[in-house]
Design a protein around this motif. Structure first.
Motif, short mmCIF file in Angstrom:
data_model
loop_
_atom_site.label_atom_id
_atom_site.label_comp_id
_atom_site.label_asym_id
_atom_site.label_seq_id
_atom_site.Cartn_x
_atom_site.Cartn_y
_atom_site.Cartn_z
N CYS A 25 0.83 -1.20 0.00
CA CYS A 25 0.00 0.00 0.00
C CYS A 25 0.87 1.26 0.00
CB CYS A 25 -0.91 0.00 1.23
SG CYS A 25 -2.07 1.38 1.29
N SER A 26 0.48 2.22 -0.82
CA SER A 26 1.24 3.47 -0.91
C SER A 26 0.76 4.52 0.09
CB SER A 26 1.15 4.05 -2.33
OG SER A 26 -0.20 4.32 -2.68
N ASN A 27 -0.29 4.21 0.86
CA ASN A 27 -0.73 5.16 1.88
C ASN A 27 0.37 5.38 2.91
OD1 ASN A 27 -4.23 4.18 1.98
ND2 ASN A 27 -3.26 5.88 0.93
N PRO A 28 0.40 6.54 3.53
CA PRO A 28 1.47 6.84 4.50
C PRO A 28 1.41 5.92 5.72
CG PRO A 28 -0.27 8.50 4.60
CD PRO A 28 -0.55 7.66 3.40
N LEU A 29 2.53 5.80 6.41
CA LEU A 29 2.58 4.98 7.61
C LEU A 29 1.71 5.57 8.72
CD1 LEU A 29 6.38 4.07 7.77
CD2 LEU A 29 4.53 2.87 6.60
N GLU A 30 1.62 6.89 8.75
CA GLU A 30 0.74 7.56 9.72
C GLU A 30 -0.60 7.82 9.03
OE1 GLU A 30 1.07 8.23 12.92
OE2 GLU A 30 3.03 7.21 12.93
N LEU A 31 -1.56 6.97 9.32
CA LEU A 31 -2.85 7.06 8.65
C LEU A 31 -3.75 8.08 9.35
CD1 LEU A 31 -3.43 3.22 8.15
CD2 LEU A 31 -2.46 4.85 6.53
N THR A 32 -4.56 8.78 8.55
CA THR A 32 -5.49 9.77 9.09
C THR A 32 -6.60 9.08 9.87
OG1 THR A 32 -5.05 11.29 7.26
CG2 THR A 32 -7.09 11.62 8.49
N ARG A 33 -6.86 9.55 11.07
CA ARG A 33 -7.94 8.98 11.88
C ARG A 33 -9.30 9.33 11.30
NH1 ARG A 33 -6.32 7.19 16.85
NH2 ARG A 33 -4.18 7.68 17.47
N ARG A 34 -10.28 8.46 11.56
CA ARG A 34 -11.63 8.68 11.03
C ARG A 34 -12.22 10.00 11.53
NH1 ARG A 34 -14.21 4.38 8.83
NH2 ARG A 34 -15.19 6.06 7.70
N SER A 35 -11.88 10.38 12.76
CA SER A 35 -12.43 11.60 13.34
C SER A 35 -11.95 12.87 12.64
CB SER A 35 -12.07 11.68 14.83
OG SER A 35 -10.66 11.68 15.00
N ARG A 36 -10.87 12.77 11.85
CA ARG A 36 -10.33 13.94 11.17
C ARG A 36 -10.74 14.01 9.70
NH1 ARG A 36 -4.19 13.50 11.70
NH2 ARG A 36 -4.31 15.46 10.52
N GLU A 37 -11.55 13.08 9.24
CA GLU A 37 -11.95 13.07 7.83
C GLU A 37 -12.90 14.23 7.50
OE1 GLU A 37 -11.81 8.18 7.46
OE2 GLU A 37 -13.70 9.26 7.20
N LEU A 38 -12.77 14.75 6.29
CA LEU A 38 -13.71 15.77 5.82
C LEU A 38 -15.12 15.20 5.79
CD1 LEU A 38 -11.84 17.32 2.74
CD2 LEU A 38 -11.84 18.14 5.11
N SER A 39 -16.09 16.03 6.07
CA SER A 39 -17.50 15.62 5.98
C SER A 39 -17.95 15.63 4.52
CB SER A 39 -18.36 16.58 6.79
OG SER A 39 -18.37 17.87 6.18
N ALA A 40 -19.11 15.07 4.27
CA ALA A 40 -19.67 15.08 2.91
C ALA A 40 -19.89 16.52 2.44
CB ALA A 40 -20.98 14.30 2.88
N THR A 41 -20.31 17.40 3.34
CA THR A 41 -20.51 18.81 2.98
C THR A 41 -19.19 19.46 2.58
OG1 THR A 41 -22.40 18.98 4.48
CG2 THR A 41 -21.33 21.03 3.82
N GLN A 42 -18.14 19.16 3.30
CA GLN A 42 -16.83 19.71 2.96
C GLN A 42 -16.34 19.16 1.62
OE1 GLN A 42 -15.08 18.59 6.80
NE2 GLN A 42 -14.50 20.74 7.12
N TRP A 43 -16.57 17.88 1.37
CA TRP A 43 -16.18 17.32 0.08
C TRP A 43 -16.97 17.97 -1.06
CZ3 TRP A 43 -11.98 15.18 -1.37
CH2 TRP A 43 -11.23 14.40 -0.51
N ALA A 44 -18.24 18.26 -0.81
CA ALA A 44 -19.05 18.93 -1.84
C ALA A 44 -18.43 20.28 -2.20
CB ALA A 44 -20.49 19.10 -1.34
N ASP A 45 -17.93 20.99 -1.21
CA ASP A 45 -17.28 22.27 -1.46
C ASP A 45 -15.99 22.08 -2.25
OD1 ASP A 45 -17.00 25.17 -1.09
OD2 ASP A 45 -15.36 24.65 0.25
N VAL A 46 -15.22 21.04 -1.91
CA VAL A 46 -13.99 20.74 -2.65
C VAL A 46 -14.32 20.47 -4.11
CG1 VAL A 46 -12.14 19.04 -2.95
CG2 VAL A 46 -12.72 19.87 -0.65
N PHE A 47 -15.36 19.67 -4.37
CA PHE A 47 -15.71 19.34 -5.75
C PHE A 47 -16.16 20.58 -6.53
CE2 PHE A 47 -16.98 15.00 -3.90
CZ PHE A 47 -15.71 14.49 -4.09
#
Length: 364
Positions: A25-47
């Motif tokens: 896997c190419s993901n980093p060794l320090e994985l982002t915790r679920r609690s820090r993930e962007l919300s669906a609303t934030q992703w909508a803004d990114v898109f």
């Protein structure tokens, strides 16, 4: 400063959580915790911002994006922004009901990861019984007449199975298969010695690919991603740093490529704090290795400098400690011998599996 051309592709890493434990896997060794993930609303803004910037296509990726309960909302937001959407998945958790909901949200295509043509060996590489779920996922995708791509990360433990993998792609009615030799970042870098193939394996696999291309005569799109540790020429990483695509990680960090988080002192911006246009056009991170002015010798005067862009900055750092050095994959690099030495692994160690989570939480 010249305004860069707009990007056309966005890799949307929705989560680092994944039920599989692939050591490449190419993901980093320090994985982002679920609690820090962007919300669906934030992703909508990114898109929305990405579409205004010029992005036409997004990969909905991870980790395993199906672990997001709000994946349908995220998919719909990308489609509403005018982007072509491709779900990049292991297939684990892709039921008929879930796929129908994603299709209703506007999903355009699916890319399915496969670890090996043999079910038992595939499950061993994945660290989980997942092959049957992949086979079912492929059937469900084709029943809904969605384009199906298959992605295989190749390494010492499955390169001998290329013949079977191509037969599998035909049997599963895939439109495309990407045979991508391992790029050593994240967990892949940690396991480099265990994953490194032999030259004999690579030669046999390339001959197999050539044979199948002639046999199928274009009915299956077969992409072979060259292993640059062996080729002597660096890959044009991501089409050039900050040139055609960008990555947004689960917590909103924006990167010129998925592996760039490993570069020290890069200080990448975050979409929560800055507009995507500023990030793409003005941020020091995205301008760090654009163009050719930053290049050292021998890149600076090389006739290929506008074709391979000096190679991969993340690979240069991983091998030399300096992201601005010529990619050691290039035969002209003063560090090329260091890379060549790494390809000579007589007795490889065991693979360290991607860090398993004691409990994979669902995103509410």
């Amino acid at each position: 400063m010249t305004t860069p051309d707009p990007p056309w592709a966005l890799l949307s890493e929705l989560t680092h959580a994944c039920p599989l434990h692939c050591g490449y896997c190419s993901n980093p060794l320090e994985l982002t915790r679920r609690s820090r993930e962007l919300s669906a609303t934030q992703w909508a803004d990114v898109f929305h911002q990405a579409a205004e910037l010029g992005v036409l296509h997004t990969h909905l990726s991870g980790g395993e994006p199906l672990l997001r309960r709000d994946l349908e909302d995220i998919t719909r937001a990308a489609v509403d922004a005018g982007m072509y959407t491709q779900l990049v998945t292991s297939g684990d958790g892709l039921s008929a009901e879930r796929l129908d909901a994603l299709v209703d949200a506007g999903l355009h295509s699916v890319q399915l990861s496969v670890q090996h043509a043999d079910p038992g060996r595939s499950d061993a590489i994945a660290g989980r019984r997942a092959f049957d779920a992949k086979r079912t996922a492929a059937r469900l995708v084709r029943e809904r007449d969605l384009p199906l791509g298959i992605n295989v990360v190749l390494h010492r433990h499955n390169l001998d199975a290329v013949d079977g993998l191509l037969e599998l792609a035909v049997g599963w009615q895939a439109d495309r298969i990407e045979l991508a030799n391992t790029q050593f970042y994240g967990w892949g870098l940690l396991n480099r010695a265990a994953l490194m193939p032999t030259r004999e394996q690579l030669q046999a696999a390339m001959e197999t690919v050539d044979r199948w291309r002639k046999r199928l005569d274009g009915t299956l799109d077969i992409t072979w991603v060259v292993p640059d540790y062996f080729s002597g020429t660096p890959k044009p990483c991501m089409g050039g740093w900050g040139a055609v695509s960008l990555t947004v990680t689960p917590d909103g960090t924006a990167l010129p490529c998925p592996a760039a988080a490993a570069l020290p002192d890069l200080d990448p911006p975050n979409v929560v704090e800055r507009s995507l246009r500023w990030i793409w056009e003005e941020s020091p991170t995205f301008n760090a290795y654009r163009g050719t002015a930053w290049m050292p010798t021998p890149c600076r005067t090389c006739e290929r400098r506008t074709e391979d862009f000096g190679g991969c900055r993340c690979q240069a750092h991983a091998l030399t400690g300096d992201a601005a050095r010529t990619d050691p994959a290039c035969s002209l690099s003063p560090d090329h011998a260091t890379l060549v030495a790494l390809t000579r692994t007589d007795t490889p160690p065991g693979i360290v599996p991607r860090r398993p989570a004691a409990r994979i939480e669902q995103h509410s």
